[in-house]
Scaffold this active site. Structure first.
Site, PDB file in Angstrom:
ATOM      1  N   CYS A 142      -5.926   6.420  -9.890  1.00  0.00           N
ATOM      2  CA  CYS A 142      -7.353   6.207  -9.637  1.00  0.00           C
ATOM      3  C   CYS A 142      -8.072   7.530  -9.895  1.00  0.00           C
ATOM      4  O   CYS A 142      -7.557   8.377 -10.626  1.00  0.00           O
ATOM      5  CB  CYS A 142      -7.617   5.665  -8.223  1.00  0.00           C
ATOM      6  SG  CYS A 142      -7.260   6.808  -6.877  1.00  0.00           S
ATOM      7  N   ASN A 183      -7.002  10.072  -6.104  1.00  0.00           N
ATOM      8  CA  ASN A 183      -5.662   9.897  -5.526  1.00  0.00           C
ATOM      9  C   ASN A 183      -5.636  10.079  -4.010  1.00  0.00           C
ATOM     10  O   ASN A 183      -4.674  10.607  -3.440  1.00  0.00           O
ATOM     11  CB  ASN A 183      -4.658  10.834  -6.211  1.00  0.00           C
ATOM     12  CG  ASN A 183      -3.208  10.505  -5.901  1.00  0.00           C
ATOM     13  OD1 ASN A 183      -2.397  11.403  -5.737  1.00  0.00           O
ATOM     14  ND2 ASN A 183      -2.852   9.239  -5.802  1.00  0.00           N
ATOM     15  N   CYS A 230      -7.449   7.330  -2.046  1.00  0.00           N
ATOM     16  CA  CYS A 230      -7.753   6.005  -1.485  1.00  0.00           C
ATOM     17  C   CYS A 230      -6.960   4.907  -2.195  1.00  0.00           C
ATOM     18  O   CYS A 230      -5.936   4.446  -1.702  1.00  0.00           O
ATOM     19  CB  CYS A 230      -9.250   5.695  -1.588  1.00  0.00           C
ATOM     20  SG  CYS A 230     -10.319   6.807  -0.640  1.00  0.00           S
ATOM     21  N   ARG A 231      -7.450   4.460  -3.342  1.00  0.00           N
ATOM     22  CA  ARG A 231      -6.888   3.270  -3.996  1.00  0.00           C
ATOM     23  C   ARG A 231      -5.463   3.448  -4.493  1.00  0.00           C
ATOM     24  O   ARG A 231      -4.586   2.633  -4.189  1.00  0.00           O
ATOM     25  CB  ARG A 231      -7.779   2.850  -5.169  1.00  0.00           C
ATOM     26  CG  ARG A 231      -9.146   2.403  -4.770  1.00  0.00           C
ATOM     27  CD  ARG A 231     -10.030   2.183  -5.962  1.00  0.00           C
ATOM     28  NE  ARG A 231     -10.347   3.460  -6.616  1.00  0.00           N
ATOM     29  CZ  ARG A 231     -10.979   3.590  -7.769  1.00  0.00           C
ATOM     30  NH1 ARG A 231     -11.339   2.514  -8.438  1.00  0.00           N
ATOM     31  NH2 ARG A 231     -11.258   4.769  -8.267  1.00  0.00           N
ATOM     32  N   SER A 232      -5.224   4.479  -5.310  1.00  0.00           N
ATOM     33  CA  SER A 232      -3.889   4.585  -5.919  1.00  0.00           C
ATOM     34  C   SER A 232      -2.789   4.869  -4.896  1.00  0.00           C
ATOM     35  O   SER A 232      -1.703   4.299  -5.021  1.00  0.00           O
ATOM     36  CB  SER A 232      -3.873   5.607  -7.063  1.00  0.00           C
ATOM     37  OG  SER A 232      -4.216   6.895  -6.637  1.00  0.00           O
ATOM     38  N   ASP A 237     -13.725   1.304  -5.771  1.00  0.00           N
ATOM     39  CA  ASP A 237     -13.523   2.522  -4.991  1.00  0.00           C
ATOM     40  C   ASP A 237     -14.207   2.375  -3.634  1.00  0.00           C
ATOM     41  O   ASP A 237     -15.434   2.256  -3.565  1.00  0.00           O
ATOM     42  CB  ASP A 237     -14.109   3.720  -5.752  1.00  0.00           C
ATOM     43  CG  ASP A 237     -13.737   5.051  -5.124  1.00  0.00           C
ATOM     44  OD1 ASP A 237     -13.223   5.063  -3.976  1.00  0.00           O
ATOM     45  OD2 ASP A 237     -13.963   6.076  -5.776  1.00  0.00           O
TER      46      ASP A 237
END
Length: 160
Positions: free
Chosen positions: A9, A12, A14-16, A125
């Protein structure tokens, strides 16, 4: 052979890393935990060395996942040699990764593995939003992780 996948993402945190933790568990549940390495990184370097966002970590913990050991990293061009599959969380990340990628490297959107997601679907995000954004990300990631795990299982089986 160890299959290697990296989820990417922007920062690095939150999402990934949420996807990394969920995908690692999904693969372990399918008996592939010892044959697949799952990692994550960001296209930007703002958070390198930082732990996962506390909100992301909290949502994961509430759902039985442990992301406590995560530290943010930045994806660089030479990393493509390390991975069999690179998964982007949104179209901007996908575009940035494809500009860096050599021919033959498989780079796809993470949600392209969710059979119920529309073409080009992204994982939004949640960084500037509230708790509900992180809950949404977890649901989207869990839905796609099943398809990612099947794709990897097929690839690992073909290599034998």
């Amino acid at each position: 052979m160890t299959y290697r996948v990296c989820v990417v993402c922007m920062g690095n945190i939150c999402r990934s890393p949420m996807a990394e933790v969920v995908l690692r568990q999904t693969l372990a549940d399918r008996g592939l935990g010892d044959r697949v390495v799952v990692e994550s990184a960001g296209t930007g370097g703002w958070h390198v060395g930082d732990p996962m966002d506390e909100r992301a970590l909290g949502i994961l913990a509430e759902h039985g996942y442990d992301g406590s050991t995560h530290r943010a990293r930045q994806f660089t061009k030479d990393w493509f040699d390390r991975y069999d599959l690179v998964l982007a969380m949104d179209r901007d990340n996908l575009s940035n990764l494809r500009r860096l990628a050599a021919a033959g490297v498989e780079v796809r959107l993470f949600r392209s593995f969710d059979p119920d997601a529309p073409e080009g679907a992204e994982v939004p995000d949640p960084y500037y939003g509230g708790r509900e954004g992180f809950e949404e990300v977890l649901g989207l990631v869990e839905a796609a992780a099943v398809g990612v795990a099947k794709h990897i299982a097929d690839a690992v089986d073909e290599s034998h």
